[in-house]
Design an enzyme around this catalytic site. Structure first.
Site, PDB file in Angstrom:
ATOM      1  N   THR A  18     -25.365 -43.456 -11.081  1.00 22.72           N
ATOM      2  CA  THR A  18     -26.179 -42.294 -11.423  1.00 22.72           C
ATOM      3  C   THR A  18     -26.949 -41.769 -10.214  1.00 22.72           C
ATOM      4  O   THR A  18     -27.354 -40.604 -10.203  1.00 22.72           O
ATOM      5  CB  THR A  18     -27.182 -42.650 -12.533  1.00 22.72           C
ATOM      6  OG1 THR A  18     -27.808 -43.897 -12.185  1.00 22.72           O
ATOM      7  CG2 THR A  18     -26.487 -42.812 -13.874  1.00 22.72           C
ATOM      8  N   LEU A  71     -26.919 -58.005  -4.141  1.00 21.79           N
ATOM      9  CA  LEU A  71     -28.364 -58.131  -4.377  1.00 21.79           C
ATOM     10  C   LEU A  71     -29.165 -57.405  -3.301  1.00 21.79           C
ATOM     11  O   LEU A  71     -30.377 -57.539  -3.225  1.00 21.79           O
ATOM     12  CB  LEU A  71     -28.776 -59.606  -4.437  1.00 21.79           C
ATOM     13  CG  LEU A  71     -28.108 -60.407  -5.555  1.00 21.79           C
ATOM     14  CD1 LEU A  71     -28.582 -61.857  -5.520  1.00 21.79           C
ATOM     15  CD2 LEU A  71     -28.398 -59.802  -6.925  1.00 21.79           C
ATOM     16  N   SER A 108     -29.202 -57.538   0.213  1.00 21.82           N
ATOM     17  CA  SER A 108     -29.801 -58.163   1.395  1.00 21.82           C
ATOM     18  C   SER A 108     -30.073 -57.108   2.453  1.00 21.82           C
ATOM     19  O   SER A 108     -30.976 -57.265   3.283  1.00 21.82           O
ATOM     20  CB  SER A 108     -28.883 -59.249   1.955  1.00 21.82           C
ATOM     21  OG  SER A 108     -27.707 -58.687   2.511  1.00 21.82           O
ATOM     22  N   ASP A 114     -32.081 -48.955  -3.485  1.00 21.49           N
ATOM     23  CA  ASP A 114     -32.333 -50.339  -3.078  1.00 21.49           C
ATOM     24  C   ASP A 114     -33.643 -50.466  -2.306  1.00 21.49           C
ATOM     25  O   ASP A 114     -34.426 -51.388  -2.519  1.00 21.49           O
ATOM     26  CB  ASP A 114     -31.191 -50.847  -2.193  1.00 21.49           C
ATOM     27  CG  ASP A 114     -29.860 -50.880  -2.925  1.00 21.49           C
ATOM     28  OD1 ASP A 114     -29.841 -50.624  -4.145  1.00 21.49           O
ATOM     29  OD2 ASP A 114     -28.839 -51.145  -2.258  1.00 21.49           O
TER      30      ASP A 114
HETATM   31  P1  ADP Z   1     -25.730 -56.478   0.362  1.00 21.62           P
HETATM   32  O1  ADP Z   1     -26.811 -55.495   0.660  1.00 21.62           O
HETATM   33  O2  ADP Z   1     -25.117 -56.280  -0.981  1.00 21.62           O
HETATM   34  O3  ADP Z   1     -26.156 -57.901   0.548  1.00 21.62           O
HETATM   35  P2  ADP Z   1     -24.506 -55.147   2.583  1.00 21.62           P
HETATM   36  O4  ADP Z   1     -23.121 -55.148   3.103  1.00 21.62           O
HETATM   37  O5  ADP Z   1     -25.122 -53.859   2.169  1.00 21.62           O
HETATM   38  O6  ADP Z   1     -24.546 -56.221   1.393  1.00 21.62           O
HETATM   39  O7  ADP Z   1     -25.486 -55.755   3.680  1.00 21.62           O
HETATM   40  C1  ADP Z   1     -25.177 -57.013   4.267  1.00 21.62           C
HETATM   41  C2  ADP Z   1     -25.332 -56.925   5.775  1.00 21.62           C
HETATM   42  O8  ADP Z   1     -26.735 -56.754   6.085  1.00 21.62           O
HETATM   43  C3  ADP Z   1     -24.932 -58.193   6.483  1.00 21.62           C
HETATM   44  O9  ADP Z   1     -23.547 -58.221   6.743  1.00 21.62           O
HETATM   45  C4  ADP Z   1     -25.765 -58.115   7.749  1.00 21.62           C
HETATM   46  O10 ADP Z   1     -25.163 -57.237   8.675  1.00 21.62           O
HETATM   47  C5  ADP Z   1     -27.063 -57.468   7.261  1.00 21.62           C
HETATM   48  N1  ADP Z   1     -28.036 -58.504   6.897  1.00 21.62           N
HETATM   49  C6  ADP Z   1     -28.507 -58.768   5.654  1.00 21.62           C
HETATM   50  N2  ADP Z   1     -29.392 -59.789   5.681  1.00 21.62           N
HETATM   51  C7  ADP Z   1     -29.478 -60.186   6.969  1.00 21.62           C
HETATM   52  C8  ADP Z   1     -30.196 -61.213   7.664  1.00 21.62           C
HETATM   53  N3  ADP Z   1     -31.022 -62.047   7.019  1.00 21.62           N
HETATM   54  N4  ADP Z   1     -30.027 -61.312   8.991  1.00 21.62           N
HETATM   55  C9  ADP Z   1     -29.204 -60.465   9.644  1.00 21.62           C
HETATM   56  N5  ADP Z   1     -28.507 -59.502   9.060  1.00 21.62           N
HETATM   57  C10 ADP Z   1     -28.604 -59.355   7.742  1.00 21.62           C
HETATM   58 MG    MG Z   2     -26.533 -53.409   0.734  1.00 21.80          MG
END
Ligand code: ADP
Ligand code: MG
Length: 388
Positions: free
Chosen positions: A37, A131, A133, A178
């Site tokens: 959405t 989630l 990250s 997010d």
């Molecule tokens: P999601 O947000 O679903 O977890 P994404 O592909 O959007 O997946 O983001 C993940 C990417 O963000 C990782 O591959 C890395 O490049 C970066 N990232 C996330 N957390 C960290 C961290 N703690 N340290 C370094 N890079 C990170």
């Molecule tokens: Mg992401």
């Protein structure tokens, strides 16, 4: 102090002899309801979770920004003078997230506040599991730099900075959900976001008082065609809106669907129907939480899943099995969450049935010959903050 904060401080100690200026952290998120959405200028209802990314920061005497993470062996450094060029070159790997935030925050903040810093990052948000990250690292770094640079941006402005970093420095065409969830989260509450106006409201979930928990079932499935599928769904939504004479599907309501059926081909109609009914389900979920409490939202979650499975066609067998098994094991409602074609499902379950439901899902996956899923609970938690 959390393990992630301690790990970030330890890593910072390997980057610099200078005392830490402070530690900050920001959470990942789960989207309770409102899928696809966001780019239709509609409604979403994510909540920040207890899994967090920590950033420990020390000031430097020069204009270098240096980042390290327990996630990677690389330490990446760029001088502020070179930052524009390095971001434009798109040559950074994970460091595009924190350095993209530094770049976007500097552009959004008053001139002259940026200075050299060492940033060390550690996280317990599962990476790539849906989630967010990515929003967690963006929001943690944005909060830290906002404070140490005395940039004075508010939480919504920092969410925008995170989105700009993700769109323009990383190159991922995501919405702002997010980052808003990560910046604005509150314990046991969700963030209701109007993606057209960016207005937000904090909605009490009352899960704790009702004895409910959210179980995440990460199927560990990631389909190679996910990005193609995402593009196709966006294109269908745009085509549907154009055929209906509106600028976005936000402007189509459930009562317009009869007419839409006569104007659109069957596939486009079903794509449109998902978005239109999903927007209504988000509004209904917010209303039910406000008037009746969390036990009343289960059927809306399950209806959301059926709509994604049948109309939007973004579910996969593993997600359908996770949802069906959780419902049979006592969940009040369950749905896939995230972009689809894999990823995770969530189920709203009475606390005393969580263990049985997890076991039931694991057994059902084994019986179907699927890879064992990761199951864990998430708790609606506070947004980005300075911890020390
Ligand atoms: P999601 O947000 O679903 O977890 P994404 O592909 O959007 O997946 O983001 C993940 C990417 O963000 C990782 O591959 C890395 O490049 C970066 N990232 C996330 N957390 C960290 C961290 N703690 N340290 C370094 N890079 C990170
Ligand atoms: Mg992401």
């Amino acid at each position: 102090m959390t393990d992630s904060t301690a790990a970030a401080l330890t890593l910072l100690g390997t980057l610099t002899d200078r005392a830490p200026e402070g530690t900050w952290s920001a959470p990942g998120r789960v989207n309770l309801i409102g899928e696809h959405t966001d780019y239709n200028e509609g409604f979403v209802l994510p909540f920040a979770i207890g899994h967090r990314t920590a950033a420990a920061v020390a000031l430097r005497d020069d204009d270098v920004v240096r980042v390290g993470s327990t996630f990677s062996d690389d330490v990446v450094e760029v001088s502020l003078a070179d930052l524009d060029g390095v971001i434009a070159a798109r040559s950074l790997d994970w460091a595009a997230y924190p350095l993209g935030v530094a770049w976007a925050l500097r552009a959004a903040a008053p001139e002259g506040v940026a200075r050299g810093v060492d940033i060390a990052i550690s996280s317990d948000v599962p990476i790539g599991a849906g989630l967010s990250s990515s929003a967690a690292i963006e929001s943690a770094v944005a909060s830290a730099l906002n404070d140490v640079w005395a940039a004075g941006l508010d939480r919504v402005a920092l969410a925008r900075v995170g989105r700009i970093a993700e769109n323009d420095a990383v190159g991922a065409p995501t919405g702002i959900m997010d980052q808003m969830a990560s910046m604005l989260g509150r314990p046991d509450a969700a963030t209701f976001l109007d993606c057209r106006t960016l207005e937000t409201a904090s909605i009490d979930l009352g899960f704790a008082a009702a004895g409910l928990e959210v179980l995440v079932i990460d199927t560990l499935v990631s389909h190679a065609h996910a990005s193609g599928g995402y593009r196709e769904r966006r294109a269908s939504c745009e085509a549907g809106a154009a055929a209906l004479g509106v600028s976005s599907l936000r402007d189509v309501s459930v009562t317009d669907l009869d007419r839409a059926r006569t104007v659109l081909d069957d596939e486009t109609f079903r794509r449109v129907r998902h978005i239109v009914t999903e927007n209504q389900r988000v509004l209904d979920t917010v209303a039910a939480l406000r008037s009746e409490g969390p036990r009343a939202i289960g059927d809306l979650l399950t209806a959301s899943h059926a709509s994604m499975r049948d109309d939007f066609e973004i579910s996969v067998a593993e997600l359908d099995l996770a949802v069906e098994t959780a419902l049979s094991a006592g969940a009040l409602g369950a749905r896939m969450t995230g972009g689809g074609f894999g990823g995770a499902a969530i189920a709203l379950i009475p606390k005393d049935r969580i263990a049985d439901a997890s076991t039931a899902v694991e057994r059902a996956f084994a019986a179907s010959g699927f890879r064992a899923p990761h199951t864990f609970t998430v708790t609606a938690s506070a947004g980005a903050r300075r911890d020390a």
